[in-house]
Design a protein around this motif. Sequence first.
Motif, mmCIF file in Angstrom:
data_model
loop_
_atom_site.group_PDB
_atom_site.id
_atom_site.type_symbol
_atom_site.label_atom_id
_atom_site.label_comp_id
_atom_site.label_asym_id
_atom_site.label_seq_id
_atom_site.Cartn_x
_atom_site.Cartn_y
_atom_site.Cartn_z
ATOM 1 N N ALA A 176 38.025 50.876 28.833
ATOM 2 C CA ALA A 176 38.743 49.610 28.983
ATOM 3 C C ALA A 176 37.780 48.476 29.335
ATOM 4 O O ALA A 176 37.890 47.358 28.805
ATOM 5 N N ILE A 177 36.830 48.755 30.221
ATOM 6 C CA ILE A 177 35.857 47.713 30.583
ATOM 7 C C ILE A 177 34.955 47.403 29.394
ATOM 8 O O ILE A 177 34.647 46.237 29.126
ATOM 9 N N ASP A 178 34.524 48.443 28.675
ATOM 10 C CA ASP A 178 33.742 48.192 27.466
ATOM 11 C C ASP A 178 34.498 47.266 26.509
ATOM 12 O O ASP A 178 33.924 46.344 25.930
ATOM 13 N N ALA A 179 35.787 47.528 26.341
ATOM 14 C CA ALA A 179 36.585 46.705 25.434
ATOM 15 C C ALA A 179 36.668 45.264 25.924
ATOM 16 O O ALA A 179 36.619 44.322 25.117
ATOM 17 N N ASP A 180 36.791 45.098 27.246
ATOM 18 C CA ASP A 180 36.848 43.738 27.794
ATOM 19 C C ASP A 180 35.532 42.997 27.565
ATOM 20 O O ASP A 180 35.513 41.820 27.204
ATOM 21 N N VAL A 181 34.415 43.683 27.784
ATOM 22 C CA VAL A 181 33.115 43.048 27.573
ATOM 23 C C VAL A 181 32.932 42.690 26.103
ATOM 24 O O VAL A 181 32.515 41.573 25.755
ATOM 25 N N ASP A 182 33.263 43.628 25.217
ATOM 26 C CA ASP A 182 33.136 43.353 23.785
ATOM 27 C C ASP A 182 34.003 42.164 23.373
ATOM 28 O O ASP A 182 33.571 41.310 22.582
ATOM 29 N N ALA A 183 35.217 42.105 23.913
ATOM 30 C CA ALA A 183 36.120 41.012 23.558
ATOM 31 C C ALA A 183 35.594 39.677 24.059
ATOM 32 O O ALA A 183 35.699 38.655 23.361
ATOM 33 N N ALA A 184 35.020 39.658 25.260
ATOM 34 C CA ALA A 184 34.476 38.409 25.797
ATOM 35 C C ALA A 184 33.307 37.915 24.953
ATOM 36 O O ALA A 184 33.206 36.723 24.623
ATOM 37 N N VAL A 185 32.410 38.829 24.581
ATOM 38 C CA VAL A 185 31.255 38.452 23.753
ATOM 39 C C VAL A 185 31.720 37.901 22.414
ATOM 40 O O VAL A 185 31.233 36.871 21.940
ATOM 41 N N ALA A 186 32.682 38.584 21.793
ATOM 42 C CA ALA A 186 33.123 38.178 20.464
ATOM 43 C C ALA A 186 33.971 36.915 20.493
ATOM 44 O O ALA A 186 33.745 35.984 19.718
ATOM 45 N N ARG A 187 34.957 36.877 21.396
ATOM 46 C CA ARG A 187 35.900 35.752 21.393
ATOM 47 C C ARG A 187 35.225 34.449 21.802
ATOM 48 O O ARG A 187 35.520 33.394 21.242
ATOM 49 N N PHE A 188 34.323 34.512 22.772
ATOM 50 C CA PHE A 188 33.703 33.292 23.282
ATOM 51 C C PHE A 188 32.273 33.099 22.765
ATOM 52 O O PHE A 188 31.603 32.158 23.157
ATOM 53 N N GLU A 189 31.832 34.002 21.874
ATOM 54 C CA GLU A 189 30.511 33.885 21.244
ATOM 55 C C GLU A 189 29.421 33.632 22.291
ATOM 56 O O GLU A 189 28.656 32.676 22.205
ATOM 57 N N LEU A 190 29.364 34.529 23.260
ATOM 58 C CA LEU A 190 28.437 34.363 24.378
ATOM 59 C C LEU A 190 26.998 34.565 23.915
ATOM 60 O O LEU A 190 26.695 35.499 23.167
ATOM 61 N N PRO A 191 26.079 33.722 24.385
ATOM 62 C CA PRO A 191 24.672 33.946 24.049
ATOM 63 C C PRO A 191 24.084 35.147 24.775
ATOM 64 O O PRO A 191 23.258 35.875 24.227
#
Length: 528
Positions: free
Chosen positions: A27-42
């Motif tokens: 679940a945490i992996d999914a949250d991190v992946d979603a944050a990187v993808a949705r907000f295009e984090l550098p």
Amino acid sequence: MAALLLAQTMPMAAARGPSGAETLQAAIDADVDAAVARFELPGLAVGVVEDGEVVYVRTAGELRAGGGEPVTPATLFKIASNSKAMTTALLARLVDQGKLAWDDPVIKHLPDFRMHDPWVTREIQVRDLLIHNSGLGAGAGDLMLWPEPNLFTREDVIAGMAHLKPIYSFRSRYAYDNTLYIVAGEVAAAAAGAQSYEALLRSELFEPLGLERCRVGEWRRDEVGDMAQPHLRIDGRNVPVREDGEVVAAVPMAAAGGIRCSLDDMLRWITMWLQPERSGLVDGAPWLSREQREALWTAHTPMPLGRRLREWDGAHFHAYGYGWRLNDADGRLKVSHTGTLSGMYSAVTLLPELGVGFVVLMNGGGSNARSALVQALSKRFTAPEATDRTVDYYAGVIAAEAAADRKDGSTSAPDTSSRQAASIGGMKPWLGVYQDPWFGEASVCRRGDVVRFAAARSPMLSGTVMRVGERLLVDWDEVSVDAEAWLAFAEADTADKPPTLAMAKVDPQADFSYDYEDLAFVRVGDCP
């Protein structure tokens, strides 16, 4: 970004059992992946501590977008206002050592210190420097701290406090403050007889707690390496801004927001708070006494209980301790803080009753990205049954709130698209050099075919004066200065007095640290 996504994932605490730990980790992996993808984090670094052990570490992205160097658990990030908890912990350690007391008058340690009101100067205590109850407006004096780099010294900032006028009664309400934390750092150094706040922090906090990568003050970049650079989203791209040079300079705001640490360091830091009897021991004893730990996590100043806290956390209270924010989340105590500075975002969240804490460090992406990720991570522990409360869920809520605000129009920035360079003829009565008692000089002078505003001690606050209808604003040259300012000139009420200049944020919702409203310029001379 996908090619640069790194994963160093440790198993969740064994007490959960294999299936529970694997489910939470996924679940945490999914949250991190979603944050990187949705907000295009550098770049991003996330870590979780549970029952005194680091159970999850994940990094993603690059130190500098397009540079190819990956973020690692050793990467240094600006932790910004999460520095405040280190400053208050340093003061607490001095209280343990008998070198100061929370209710000491500030002038006991800094005899020359002055606030605008002489009564407040006499009465303000060390504790008042830390809990945002001074009567100053939010962010008062922050223009002496940023945009950085600038030419203000720590002495300038402290001397400027005497000229910052309060807008509330002393100790009457909460209004977030940075400048008084700088005063608090100087109190710590004076009480300890230290050479500087920075030297004291290294010897009393970094070294005994093993925060090996944390840095404060001046250092050479090549001695440290692996440093994240801040980014802004510009035209759909992550653009590095205010990058570090070969020498990272000391900054006046160190005690308020000038510390840099790695994820590894921050996980050691929060482990000490969650397991004080086991972690960070000095000569076999806790680094801080129980009494002082409790003082830091005591509710000292009530804070507004906003809609998000009520709806997201089910919170019933919200308050500020010494360098920490406190609230209840799904019936559990939450101790937390965030940090925002020049394209860097940090968050520290502790759930002491659950033995859980986590750290988020980002070198871009914005406060919405941080809010969505931090809230999703928090929910994993305070309400694990709420499996739908993901990053995507909270990002959707944030987007809906923004859309409603735009539709309502009450929080929208005014339309300034019709701007044109102000005419030199129309500006002629106002040209000259202006002086503010704490910010210093600024010139409003002709440069070629335009009129330019330039702050003497804050070079990044330079731009062209533009006209929008009947109003004037400054279009800043530096793209990372993201809060334009209205200019309002006025003739004095008597002939023997010079013109004045007031400023205000064009966007009322812009960061309060652009405290243009606290400026009171008076014309002191002609343009050179």
